[in-house]
Scaffold this motif. Sequence first.
Motif, PDB file in Angstrom:
ATOM      1  N   THR A 132       0.841  -1.167   0.092  1.00 55.35           N
ATOM      2  CA  THR A 132       0.127  -0.059  -0.111  1.00 55.35           C
ATOM      3  C   THR A 132       0.914   1.146   0.160  1.00 55.35           C
ATOM      4  O   THR A 132       1.915   1.526   0.916  1.00 55.35           O
ATOM      5  CB  THR A 132      -0.758   0.062   1.348  1.00 55.35           C
ATOM      6  N   SER A 133       0.630   2.130  -0.852  1.00 50.94           N
ATOM      7  CA  SER A 133       1.450   3.454  -1.162  1.00 50.94           C
ATOM      8  C   SER A 133       1.090   4.369   0.104  1.00 50.94           C
ATOM      9  O   SER A 133       0.039   4.106   0.789  1.00 50.94           O
ATOM     10  CB  SER A 133       1.061   3.951  -2.403  1.00 50.94           C
ATOM     11  N   GLN A 134       1.594   5.538   0.007  1.00 50.73           N
ATOM     12  CA  GLN A 134       1.548   6.607   1.087  1.00 50.73           C
ATOM     13  C   GLN A 134       0.100   7.047   1.015  1.00 50.73           C
ATOM     14  O   GLN A 134      -0.321   7.558   1.985  1.00 50.73           O
ATOM     15  CB  GLN A 134       2.527   7.240   1.299  1.00 50.73           C
ATOM     16  N   THR A 135      -0.422   6.984  -0.231  1.00 50.29           N
ATOM     17  CA  THR A 135      -1.542   7.484  -0.524  1.00 50.29           C
ATOM     18  C   THR A 135      -2.693   6.563  -0.557  1.00 50.29           C
ATOM     19  O   THR A 135      -4.049   7.033  -0.624  1.00 50.29           O
ATOM     20  CB  THR A 135      -1.662   8.117  -1.885  1.00 50.29           C
ATOM     21  N   GLY A 136      -2.518   5.132   0.105  1.00 56.58           N
ATOM     22  CA  GLY A 136      -3.442   4.249   0.404  1.00 56.58           C
ATOM     23  C   GLY A 136      -3.786   3.613  -0.938  1.00 56.58           C
ATOM     24  O   GLY A 136      -4.773   2.583  -0.769  1.00 56.58           O
TER      25      GLY A 136
END
Length: 177
Positions: A50-54
């Motif tokens: 999961t990226s930092q942006t979700g």
Amino acid sequence: IGNSLGVLEFDGQRWNLIPLKGNGTVRTLSIAKDGTIFYGSIGEFGYLTTSQTGKVEAVSLNNLIPTVGATFNDIWQIEITHQGVYFFTRASIYRYHDGKITILSGKLANSQVTVLNDTIFYADADLGLSLIDGDQVQAIPQLASVYNGQRIALTPFGTHEILVGRLSGDFLRLDLT
């Protein structure tokens, strides 16, 4: 869920496609105890993060493969033990452990892989019924007659037993104590 376009994620209301970097056809998925989802595709394998942006994204592990084994076709099965994550193709087995990929000399026969007591058992096309210990594929000579060159299915059956179903129509219960 894997399909011919990538990995599908259902968030409770809608489906989201998680595309892969290479060919999107996903053959297999496996979930580690920590919740990491690993995928196997045609010519690629890796995991989801999961990226930092979700946003959920696929991370290919192909860049870690030693150049000698950089080309392969389908990843047919993934198994996870305390010794690593194992990706099975018909020509070789890839082990992901401690951030590195090693290539094992095993060749998955037309069969299923199983894990019993954290040990991987499978039918090797050249060696017959085998197990994996770290980076080593070990034939099991005592069980040489189990694999008859045809498709077999392996599944745990009790604490120290494996149930083998063979295309020839019979079932065997192997006691490994």
